[in-house]
Enzyme design. Sequence first.
Site, mmCIF file in Angstrom:
data_model
loop_
_atom_site.group_PDB
_atom_site.id
_atom_site.type_symbol
_atom_site.label_atom_id
_atom_site.label_comp_id
_atom_site.label_asym_id
_atom_site.label_seq_id
_atom_site.Cartn_x
_atom_site.Cartn_y
_atom_site.Cartn_z
ATOM 1 N N CYS A 287 0.857 -1.174 0.000
ATOM 2 C CA CYS A 287 0.000 0.000 0.000
ATOM 3 C C CYS A 287 0.896 1.228 0.000
ATOM 4 O O CYS A 287 2.102 1.123 0.184
ATOM 5 C CB CYS A 287 -0.859 -0.008 1.252
ATOM 6 S SG CYS A 287 -1.777 -1.548 1.409
ATOM 7 N N ARG B 80 1.228 1.715 -6.040
ATOM 8 C CA ARG B 80 1.402 0.692 -5.009
ATOM 9 C C ARG B 80 0.088 -0.010 -4.666
ATOM 10 O O ARG B 80 0.071 -1.000 -3.920
ATOM 11 C CB ARG B 80 1.975 1.300 -3.733
ATOM 12 C CG ARG B 80 3.332 1.939 -3.919
ATOM 13 C CD ARG B 80 3.874 2.445 -2.612
ATOM 14 N NE ARG B 80 4.080 1.374 -1.664
ATOM 15 C CZ ARG B 80 5.147 0.626 -1.587
ATOM 16 N NH1 ARG B 80 6.144 0.833 -2.414
ATOM 17 N NH2 ARG B 80 5.259 -0.333 -0.694
ATOM 18 N N TRP C 148 -3.888 -1.797 -1.447
ATOM 19 C CA TRP C 148 -4.000 -2.999 -2.264
ATOM 20 C C TRP C 148 -4.402 -4.086 -1.275
ATOM 21 O O TRP C 148 -3.619 -4.459 -0.393
ATOM 22 C CB TRP C 148 -2.676 -3.328 -2.939
ATOM 23 C CG TRP C 148 -2.842 -4.368 -4.025
ATOM 24 C CD1 TRP C 148 -3.264 -4.163 -5.304
ATOM 25 C CD2 TRP C 148 -2.599 -5.777 -3.912
ATOM 26 N NE1 TRP C 148 -3.297 -5.347 -5.996
ATOM 27 C CE2 TRP C 148 -2.892 -6.353 -5.172
ATOM 28 C CE3 TRP C 148 -2.168 -6.606 -2.867
ATOM 29 C CZ2 TRP C 148 -2.755 -7.723 -5.414
ATOM 30 C CZ3 TRP C 148 -2.036 -7.962 -3.111
ATOM 31 C CH2 TRP C 148 -2.337 -8.504 -4.381
ATOM 32 N N ASN D 138 0.992 -0.587 6.019
ATOM 33 C CA ASN D 138 1.386 -1.288 4.787
ATOM 34 C C ASN D 138 2.076 -2.575 5.208
ATOM 35 O O ASN D 138 3.061 -2.524 5.945
ATOM 36 C CB ASN D 138 2.350 -0.420 3.967
ATOM 37 C CG ASN D 138 2.969 -1.199 2.826
ATOM 38 O OD1 ASN D 138 2.325 -2.074 2.252
ATOM 39 N ND2 ASN D 138 4.209 -0.905 2.498
ATOM 40 N N GLY D 139 1.578 -3.711 4.754
ATOM 41 C CA GLY D 139 2.211 -4.985 5.109
ATOM 42 C C GLY D 139 1.184 -5.960 5.633
ATOM 43 O O GLY D 139 -0.022 -5.788 5.408
ATOM 44 N N GLU E 183 6.885 -12.470 -22.546
ATOM 45 C CA GLU E 183 6.804 -11.101 -22.026
ATOM 46 C C GLU E 183 5.774 -10.269 -22.822
ATOM 47 O O GLU E 183 5.011 -9.500 -22.238
ATOM 48 C CB GLU E 183 8.205 -10.470 -22.074
ATOM 49 C CG GLU E 183 8.296 -9.014 -21.684
ATOM 50 C CD GLU E 183 7.824 -8.681 -20.276
ATOM 51 O OE1 GLU E 183 7.573 -9.598 -19.471
ATOM 52 O OE2 GLU E 183 7.661 -7.487 -19.978
ATOM 53 N N LYS F 189 2.500 -8.557 -21.117
ATOM 54 C CA LYS F 189 2.256 -7.112 -21.190
ATOM 55 C C LYS F 189 0.870 -6.836 -21.746
ATOM 56 O O LYS F 189 0.140 -6.014 -21.229
ATOM 57 C CB LYS F 189 3.342 -6.485 -22.075
ATOM 58 C CG LYS F 189 3.750 -5.125 -21.721
ATOM 59 C CD LYS F 189 4.897 -5.024 -20.725
ATOM 60 C CE LYS F 189 4.743 -5.869 -19.508
ATOM 61 N NZ LYS F 189 5.913 -5.935 -18.688
ATOM 62 N N GLU G 116 -1.987 -7.858 -19.319
ATOM 63 C CA GLU G 116 -1.956 -7.013 -18.127
ATOM 64 C C GLU G 116 -2.606 -5.637 -18.357
ATOM 65 O O GLU G 116 -3.343 -5.154 -17.510
ATOM 66 C CB GLU G 116 -0.483 -6.850 -17.758
ATOM 67 C CG GLU G 116 -0.155 -5.975 -16.606
ATOM 68 C CD GLU G 116 1.341 -5.982 -16.320
ATOM 69 O OE1 GLU G 116 1.693 -5.779 -15.171
ATOM 70 O OE2 GLU G 116 2.176 -6.176 -17.244
ATOM 71 N N HIS H 52 1.323 -28.618 -30.983
ATOM 72 C CA HIS H 52 0.999 -29.586 -29.921
ATOM 73 C C HIS H 52 -0.258 -29.178 -29.147
ATOM 74 O O HIS H 52 -0.484 -29.651 -28.040
ATOM 75 C CB HIS H 52 2.193 -29.733 -28.978
ATOM 76 C CG HIS H 52 3.394 -30.286 -29.666
ATOM 77 N ND1 HIS H 52 3.465 -31.595 -30.074
ATOM 78 C CD2 HIS H 52 4.542 -29.705 -30.069
ATOM 79 C CE1 HIS H 52 4.625 -31.803 -30.688
ATOM 80 N NE2 HIS H 52 5.305 -30.673 -30.705
ATOM 81 N N LYS I 10 1.945 -2.336 -8.297
ATOM 82 C CA LYS I 10 3.311 -2.326 -8.820
ATOM 83 C C LYS I 10 4.199 -3.350 -8.123
ATOM 84 O O LYS I 10 4.954 -4.068 -8.763
ATOM 85 C CB LYS I 10 3.885 -0.918 -8.669
ATOM 86 C CG LYS I 10 5.273 -0.726 -9.262
ATOM 87 C CD LYS I 10 5.240 -0.817 -10.770
ATOM 88 C CE LYS I 10 6.619 -0.742 -11.393
ATOM 89 N NZ LYS I 10 6.604 -1.263 -12.760
HETATM 90 O O1 M6R Z 1 9.151 -5.788 -8.522
HETATM 91 P P1 M6R Z 1 9.359 -7.109 -9.237
HETATM 92 O O2 M6R Z 1 10.232 -6.980 -10.431
HETATM 93 O O3 M6R Z 1 9.854 -8.183 -8.305
HETATM 94 O O4 M6R Z 1 7.924 -7.522 -9.712
HETATM 95 C C1 M6R Z 1 7.706 -8.751 -10.323
HETATM 96 C C2 M6R Z 1 6.371 -8.794 -11.038
HETATM 97 O O5 M6R Z 1 5.327 -8.563 -10.142
HETATM 98 C C3 M6R Z 1 6.288 -7.738 -12.155
HETATM 99 O O6 M6R Z 1 7.321 -7.887 -13.068
HETATM 100 C C4 M6R Z 1 4.943 -7.844 -12.898
HETATM 101 O O7 M6R Z 1 4.871 -9.047 -13.592
HETATM 102 C C5 M6R Z 1 4.787 -6.651 -13.837
HETATM 103 N N1 M6R Z 1 3.581 -5.955 -13.515
HETATM 104 C C6 M6R Z 1 4.744 -7.015 -15.277
HETATM 105 O O8 M6R Z 1 4.636 -5.897 -16.083
#
Ligand code: M6R
Length: 603
Positions: A2, A27, A74, A98-99, A476, A480, A483, A499, A598
């Site tokens: 958070c 966050r 979050w 936060n936590g 990747e 992206k 997401e 397959h 994030k």
């Molecule tokens: O902060 P981090 O690199 O450890 O985060 C890992 C993943 O949560 C992060 O890369 C996530 O997959 C991204 N939102 C992808 O764009």
Amino acid sequence: MCGIVGFSGHSDAIHPIIEGLSRLEYRGYDSAGISYQVEGELKILKKEGKLENLKKLIEEIEPSSCIGIGHTRWATHGKVNDLNAHPHANDEFSIVHNGIIENANELREHLKKENFEFKSETDSECFLNLLTLEYKKCSEVKQAILNTFKQVKGNSAFVIIHKSSHLIYAIKKSAPLVCGINENSHEVYVSSDPYALVGFTTQIFFPKDNILCVGDHTNKTHGISFYDIEGAPSKNYTVQEKQMDLNIVSKGRFDHFMHKEIYEQPSLIRHLYDKITEKENLEALYNFRGSDINFIHIIGCGTAYHAGLLIKNFLEKNNRMRVNCEFASEFRYRNPLLKRTEAGLFISQSGETADTLACQELCKDFGLKTVSIVNVEGSTLFRECDANFLIHAGVEIGVASTKAFTQQVLVGYILTCALSEKIDLEEIKQEITSLAQGVEDILSREEEIMAIAREIYQKKGFIFTGRGEQFPIALEGALKLKEIAYVHAEGYASGELKHGPIALFDENMVNIAIVTPDLYDKTISNAQEVKARKGVMVLLGEKDNKELEEISDYYFGIDFAATDQLKPLLSNVFMQLLSYHIAKLKGTDIDKPRNLAKSVTVE
Ligand code: M6R
């Protein structure tokens, strides 16, 4: 995961808190809230959903106060609703958290027996009630906070205000927390990220774990005092040496931070080589070369895991090392075989991803050397590893990771080249310059990518394919897209289509296929197989290739020639822009996609 902001001063607290929260929405954005003090009473405004909802409420109510705390959430414990939103408050205190409080259930039972009623389902409210109980016992806020903090288990940061005090209190364990002062206006601030305080503070402090920070804007010499867990004055904090530039908090000419961050890549790439080959870094590497380490476990989540897959290829090719690359969430629970002659390499932008941290701890417990490739200096991962290589990507605000991925891969590449006795680092430097130029070239052709996005964005699904070094980019690219555009997308090894996934293809299914000169014939056959099933074909390959142009519905040629092992990073920039434009056409919230945050600090 958070965001927290606190303020105490002589003037309006609401504006800096809301501005700070807007910078911290990356966050978490399930709900947002503020608490502030008015004539010895604590008021609360909180709203489910994005900060916008809270802002509307603030416009109606027009609160005014010189002290307050704010939070973007979050959700971990409890549903996303107004009641579970922070701050949590009673007649005595307001708190933001936060936590995770690991012993929340136990504390809740104990507090119920003490006649406390819980208004929310959150673990955070346990802290509030326990603090109130402790305060009843000792009638001293500072002591009550320390007594409470000693009883909560888990990694957390808390910020607290009391109804009749102008002081602001903050304490943390293994969670980000900073405090700052403005020496001119005599204001004190706290936050979970220095980024929230840029432009407000003149000095920033990073307290260590279990250090209580007490902000007092009336104390002109020491706006913030630090105490250890027993309440004795402490110097256990560091001071930020460099002020952050105000530009980092603005999107500049871009509509989204993601777009801005994609465009930052050429400059970041150009500056990385010198930073990574600094003497200190090379010494750490040469120690590694002289050690008996014979196996590396690369661990990460999401995009960081994809960077790990590319680094695995580099280590195998350049160093002939045996490497395993795995999702942190899998590695930690499968009781892996770990030996002291192995090392753990942890990749993370934030350095706060819970699963990645747990794997680092696991490796450490087994006596492995642990090394990070990380963006946030001073993050938990950074603090816990034996050695760290910073990726120097600057703050990444867009939830979708772009520039951090490029920098992670590049750091991995430079390190593996430096480790190899056969590779001439000067040539690598040249290759990196060519990469930056190649990225610039792709950025300059954004219109072409937008045009492809316009043609395909309404299709039902997207399969990204690639072989060998391009396979991680297929993964990747798909991550992206799903997401930020909320469409179904999958990354596949080109040779795997037949397959199973090839059954999905018809005129409504898109294949975004990367066809580079490596294994060209095999990959082109895979593309033809899809085309024969009426799939929509977007081909990404070597420039001026007539065959690719003919087979594809949409072809994007790239000059890969000067980049050797870094070719995947070029393809990836195409993927970044394609996802960005598809998402933009779909009208999603690109920087803050739904259900995400994030940094994922929960397991
Ligand atoms: O902060 P981090 O690199 O450890 O985060 C890992 C993943 O949560 C992060 O890369 C996530 O997959 C991204 N939102 C992808 O764009």
